[in-house]
Each structure stands twice: as structure tokens, then as C-alpha cells.
Design a protein around this motif. Sequence first.
Motif, PDB file in Angstrom:
ATOM      1  N   ALA A  88       0.825  -1.216   0.000  1.00  0.00           N
ATOM      2  CA  ALA A  88       0.000   0.000   0.000  1.00  0.00           C
ATOM      3  C   ALA A  88       0.851   1.254   0.000  1.00  0.00           C
ATOM      4  O   ALA A  88       0.469   2.285  -0.572  1.00  0.00           O
ATOM      5  CB  ALA A  88      -0.942  -0.017   1.196  1.00  0.00           C
ATOM      6  N   ASP A  89       2.024   1.212   0.653  1.00  0.00           N
ATOM      7  CA  ASP A  89       2.875   2.394   0.726  1.00  0.00           C
ATOM      8  C   ASP A  89       3.438   2.788  -0.630  1.00  0.00           C
ATOM      9  O   ASP A  89       3.930   3.912  -0.804  1.00  0.00           O
ATOM     10  CB  ASP A  89       4.016   2.154   1.706  1.00  0.00           C
ATOM     11  N   LYS A  90       3.369   1.887  -1.620  1.00  0.00           N
ATOM     12  CA  LYS A  90       3.851   2.204  -2.970  1.00  0.00           C
ATOM     13  C   LYS A  90       2.689   2.465  -3.926  1.00  0.00           C
ATOM     14  O   LYS A  90       2.789   3.324  -4.808  1.00  0.00           O
ATOM     15  CB  LYS A  90       4.716   1.062  -3.509  1.00  0.00           C
ATOM     16  N   VAL A  91       1.597   1.730  -3.770  1.00  0.00           N
ATOM     17  CA  VAL A  91       0.489   1.812  -4.730  1.00  0.00           C
ATOM     18  C   VAL A  91      -0.284   3.116  -4.568  1.00  0.00           C
ATOM     19  O   VAL A  91      -0.549   3.819  -5.562  1.00  0.00           O
ATOM     20  CB  VAL A  91      -0.442   0.598  -4.574  1.00  0.00           C
ATOM     21  N   PHE A  92      -0.659   3.468  -3.337  1.00  0.00           N
ATOM     22  CA  PHE A  92      -1.529   4.631  -3.155  1.00  0.00           C
ATOM     23  C   PHE A  92      -0.849   5.962  -3.490  1.00  0.00           C
ATOM     24  O   PHE A  92      -1.488   6.840  -4.069  1.00  0.00           O
ATOM     25  CB  PHE A  92      -2.088   4.644  -1.733  1.00  0.00           C
ATOM     26  N   PRO A  93       0.425   6.182  -3.149  1.00  0.00           N
ATOM     27  CA  PRO A  93       1.062   7.419  -3.637  1.00  0.00           C
ATOM     28  C   PRO A  93       1.094   7.505  -5.160  1.00  0.00           C
ATOM     29  O   PRO A  93       0.945   8.597  -5.730  1.00  0.00           O
ATOM     30  CB  PRO A  93       2.469   7.333  -3.047  1.00  0.00           C
ATOM     31  N   CYS A  94       1.280   6.365  -5.813  1.00  0.00           N
ATOM     32  CA  CYS A  94       1.278   6.360  -7.281  1.00  0.00           C
ATOM     33  C   CYS A  94      -0.099   6.723  -7.821  1.00  0.00           C
ATOM     34  O   CYS A  94      -0.222   7.536  -8.753  1.00  0.00           O
ATOM     35  CB  CYS A  94       1.717   4.984  -7.784  1.00  0.00           C
ATOM     36  N   LEU A  95      -1.150   6.138  -7.242  1.00  0.00           N
ATOM     37  CA  LEU A  95      -2.506   6.468  -7.682  1.00  0.00           C
ATOM     38  C   LEU A  95      -2.827   7.932  -7.406  1.00  0.00           C
ATOM     39  O   LEU A  95      -3.511   8.590  -8.200  1.00  0.00           O
ATOM     40  CB  LEU A  95      -3.512   5.573  -6.970  1.00  0.00           C
ATOM     41  N   ALA A  96      -2.349   8.459  -6.284  1.00  0.00           N
ATOM     42  CA  ALA A  96      -2.620   9.854  -5.954  1.00  0.00           C
ATOM     43  C   ALA A  96      -2.011  10.792  -6.994  1.00  0.00           C
ATOM     44  O   ALA A  96      -2.638  11.776  -7.412  1.00  0.00           O
ATOM     45  CB  ALA A  96      -2.079  10.162  -4.564  1.00  0.00           C
ATOM     46  N   GLU A 147      -4.662   0.330  10.661  1.00  0.00           N
ATOM     47  CA  GLU A 147      -4.459   1.774  10.741  1.00  0.00           C
ATOM     48  C   GLU A 147      -3.423   2.247   9.734  1.00  0.00           C
ATOM     49  O   GLU A 147      -3.561   3.328   9.151  1.00  0.00           O
ATOM     50  CB  GLU A 147      -4.018   2.145  12.162  1.00  0.00           C
ATOM     51  N   GLU A 148      -2.398   1.446   9.514  1.00  0.00           N
ATOM     52  CA  GLU A 148      -1.371   1.828   8.541  1.00  0.00           C
ATOM     53  C   GLU A 148      -1.944   1.866   7.132  1.00  0.00           C
ATOM     54  O   GLU A 148      -1.680   2.788   6.368  1.00  0.00           O
ATOM     55  CB  GLU A 148      -0.209   0.845   8.611  1.00  0.00           C
ATOM     56  N   PHE A 149      -2.773   0.858   6.806  1.00  0.00           N
ATOM     57  CA  PHE A 149      -3.408   0.835   5.482  1.00  0.00           C
ATOM     58  C   PHE A 149      -4.321   2.034   5.304  1.00  0.00           C
ATOM     59  O   PHE A 149      -4.321   2.689   4.261  1.00  0.00           O
ATOM     60  CB  PHE A 149      -4.181  -0.472   5.316  1.00  0.00           C
ATOM     61  N   MET A 150      -5.122   2.331   6.325  1.00  0.00           N
ATOM     62  CA  MET A 150      -6.035   3.459   6.235  1.00  0.00           C
ATOM     63  C   MET A 150      -5.266   4.764   6.081  1.00  0.00           C
ATOM     64  O   MET A 150      -5.683   5.663   5.347  1.00  0.00           O
ATOM     65  CB  MET A 150      -6.918   3.515   7.489  1.00  0.00           C
ATOM     66  N   ALA A 151      -4.120   4.856   6.737  1.00  0.00           N
ATOM     67  CA  ALA A 151      -3.327   6.083   6.629  1.00  0.00           C
ATOM     68  C   ALA A 151      -2.817   6.279   5.203  1.00  0.00           C
ATOM     69  O   ALA A 151      -2.918   7.370   4.632  1.00  0.00           O
ATOM     70  CB  ALA A 151      -2.166   6.034   7.611  1.00  0.00           C
ATOM     71  N   HIS A 152      -2.263   5.212   4.610  1.00  0.00           N
ATOM     72  CA  HIS A 152      -1.780   5.314   3.230  1.00  0.00           C
ATOM     73  C   HIS A 152      -2.923   5.603   2.271  1.00  0.00           C
ATOM     74  O   HIS A 152      -2.792   6.421   1.346  1.00  0.00           O
ATOM     75  CB  HIS A 152      -1.084   4.012   2.820  1.00  0.00           C
ATOM     76  N   ASN A 153      -4.040   4.945   2.492  1.00  0.00           N
ATOM     77  CA  ASN A 153      -5.173   5.080   1.584  1.00  0.00           C
ATOM     78  C   ASN A 153      -5.765   6.480   1.671  1.00  0.00           C
ATOM     79  O   ASN A 153      -5.759   7.239   0.701  1.00  0.00           O
ATOM     80  CB  ASN A 153      -6.226   4.018   1.942  1.00  0.00           C
ATOM     81  N   PHE A 154      -6.267   6.817   2.854  1.00  0.00           N
ATOM     82  CA  PHE A 154      -7.018   8.056   2.992  1.00  0.00           C
ATOM     83  C   PHE A 154      -6.141   9.283   2.793  1.00  0.00           C
ATOM     84  O   PHE A 154      -6.537  10.244   2.135  1.00  0.00           O
ATOM     85  CB  PHE A 154      -7.686   8.095   4.369  1.00  0.00           C
ATOM     86  N   ARG A 155      -4.919   9.260   3.343  1.00  0.00           N
ATOM     87  CA  ARG A 155      -4.065  10.433   3.246  1.00  0.00           C
ATOM     88  C   ARG A 155      -3.736  10.767   1.799  1.00  0.00           C
ATOM     89  O   ARG A 155      -3.819  11.926   1.387  1.00  0.00           O
ATOM     90  CB  ARG A 155      -2.786  10.201   4.038  1.00  0.00           C
TER      91      ARG A 155
END
Length: 487
Positions: free
Chosen positions: A356-364, A397-405
Motif C-alpha cells: 500500500a505504501d507504494k500503490v496509493f502514492p502512485c494512484l494519488a 491503521e497503517e493501510f487506512m493512513a496510506h489510503n485516505f491520506r
Amino acid sequence: ATARTAAAATRAAAARPVVQREDGGNNLIKGLRRRLSNVKTDDLHVAVAHHEEELPSLKSVSNISKRLELLKQKLELCSELALFTSMDAHDKAFVSNKRKALLDLVDFLNSGPARSKQEYLTEPVLLDLISMIKVNLFVALPPQLDDYDPEEDEPWLDVSWPHKQVVYELLLRLVVSADFPAKVGKKPGLVDQDFCVGLITLFESDDPRERDYLKTILHRIYGKFMTHRSFIRKQIGYVFARFTYEKKRQNGIAELLEILGSIINGFALPLKPEHLAFIRYSLIPLHKSPWIHTFTSQLTYCITQYIEKDATTGQLVLEKLVEYWPWSNSAKQVMYLTELEEVLELIPPSVLELCADKVFPCLAKCICSEHFQVCERTLFLWNNEHVVNLFALERSEEFMAHNFRNIYGALARNVDANNPHWNAAVTMLSFNVIDIYKERYGLEQELFSRRPDMGDRQVARRARQNKWTELDQKYVTDRSEEEVKEA
């Protein structure tokens, strides 16, 4: 006598053994061209004149010995290369007679009781037959044009295709024939490893008709000759490696991936280390190719087949997609996003949490991209119910942080009242995604009314001002001390 000498030299050139290089290449094609070049052109013309008269069909001869002799004559005739560009009457007659002889061979192999065919398909005859096939197929390919575009330019069509097509059909009928068992076919000089290498090399042909036949034949060989399977996969991996790292255009990648798609579908579970190494070092690096648009659907199919077999490979695929992400090529980004959606449909939430720490910043970054097609294709991910459930906030919580942030920040930038995205369609799609978050998790609209990084910017601005204030005070203090010393 001269005609027989020329034909014998041609067959011998194709039948001599070849040397396999360690790097996956081979000297089969080059060696065959070199040996054929030693046959004098005059001798070939004498051989053509020798076969001006049409030979009778194999079915018209009932005597076994005479039919066997006629079969050898037809193989000898078909082992001579025809000159399709020649306007000479003898050459034209030879072209016609050779095609009729090839068609007669196909008809003979395709019809008649199996018992009668076994009387003729002895090992010496099979050696002559495979040698004839090598002479007709393993020929020099024309050089590729640097400015050739397969999407805009007409494909190059081989002038010798009237003969090659029948030879490919003959080879296909031979491979699938029950009278050609694998324990006989794998012998040296027949459908051995060197022969497989020659077929894989021919995938570079510019003629799409030839590549289509090669795809069918190689797949049949893979299914019939179990001893060749690992070798064929390695050779295909070598082709992909040369294509990926030598940075040149090459035909046949899409066809080879189609073969691999069905091969991967038959892998047993758990996947062997060899198969896991293949996706890591052969398939995934193909994403870096500038010609990925010519085989993206076939590559995506192979990748998804792996994930269906073993979902843990999805983590490797997602991490490598982010690593290879083509930020400077919007068209390629859209293709990546299409593949990303298919991957997300197959992986469980536990796999996504690992990367998640790599995928969500890329999608953002894609959501707030300046190119509207990239933004739209990314926002369309939330039209997929499975992806929406996968992106659910009810995780760790870590997943939610990467996702939502990350996602919240990108959406907020697109709908910022002071500086929204320049494309109205992107803004509307961003509001639609925001509505999904509001309906599912009860998030208030005020959360998206301001950019999430404004607070961080204000903190940074205060820190910077405080730093300048400290420097000013230090300067005043140092200045005062110097004045006191001077006094």
C-alpha cells in the motif's frame, strides 16, 4: 547426375548438426544459409530443368516400392528453392510443379489409413522430410526498416508464401499426426531442440501469416514433446531478454505471449521456482519496452494467469508496475492503469496491504495528473465495485493512513475551489469519488473543502519565519558584542 548432386547438397546442408550457444542463440539459421550458399546456382537451374515435368500423385501409384520411390522424388523436388521473382519459363514451371508436389504430400499425410502411412513414414523418410522443411523455412529474413510502424504501414508479405504456407501446413499435419510419436520425433535431425530454436527464431518474420502458423505449430510441439517444454520456455525467455535489454523492435512478442498464456494456465500448484523466476525476469521487464502497445493485452493475460494461480505474485507485479511507471508517457500510463485494475480485481486485501505504501502514492499522483486521460482512467477505478471494496478504510491503521491520506489529498486538489483541475470532467469524476467516501464512511464534505497540505504548509512557513528571526537576533547580538570590543 548434376541435378541429383545439387539436390543432395541442399538436403545435406539442412541435415547437418548445429551448435547451440549458451546465451540461447543458435547457429542454425546462419549455418544453413552458409551451406546453401555453397551450392552453385547453375546446378540449381539444372535441377529445375530436371523437374519441369509434373510428377504423378502418390495416390495414383498402388505399388508400395514405386510409391516410396515417388515419395522420395517429391521430397527431392521440394528440397530445391524456387525463384519467385524470375520471369524465366523454367522457373515458373518449377514453381507450379513444386506447389503441386507439396500439396500432394499434405494430402498424403492427411488422408489414408494409418497402417499404410506407417509403411512409408520410416525414419529415413522422416529425416528427408524434416530436411526439406528446414530448407524451405529456415531462410534469411529481410532486414527490418527502422521507420516501420506496424500500426500505420502495411505488413511485409513474403513472395514465397505460396510454397511456405503449404510447408507449414505439412509440418503442422506431421506434428499432430499419430504416426509421428514423440519418442521418434525427438531424435536428432527431426523435431529436436535445434529445430525448436529455429522455429522460435522465425517469429521475427514481418509476415503475420507466417507468425500465425508458427504460433500454432510451436504450441502443438510444446504439448506433444514433453521433453522439450522446459527448453522452449527458456528459449522464449531468452527472446524476451534480448527484446527488453537490447532496445530494438522485434516481431513475434505478442504471438509468443499468446502461447505462454495457455502454458501458464496449465502450470501445477504450487508454482515451481523456475516459473516464479520466469515472471520476475522475463515477463515483468517487458513493461519497460517502448513497444508495449503492440502486446499489452497478451502480456496482461499472462500476468493475470500467474496471479490466479498464486495470489502472492500480485505483490511483485504491483511493486514492479510502480517502479516502472512511465511518468513521462501518458498513453503508456493509461495502459498501466488498465492492467493495474485487472490485477486489483484478483488480489486479496492482505496482498494490497503489503504494498500500500507504494500503490496509493502512485494512484494519488495519477489522480491529479495534468493529463486528463490519466486522471479519468485512474478515477474510473472507483467504478469497479471490487476495487472499491478493496480500497475500504476498514483495514489496519497503517493501510487506512496510506489510503485516505494520499487519495483524499489528491481528490482535494482536484476540487479545490480556488484552484480546481483544469478539466471539468476530471473535477466531476473527483466529486463522484468523494460521494462514494461520504456514503460509505460518513465523511463530511468539509474534509474535502480545503487541501490537506495547507496545515503542513503553514507549519513550515512558521518554522521558516522563526529561523529567520533567530538569525536576525543572532546577527544583532554579534554586532553589539563587536561594537563593545571596539569601544
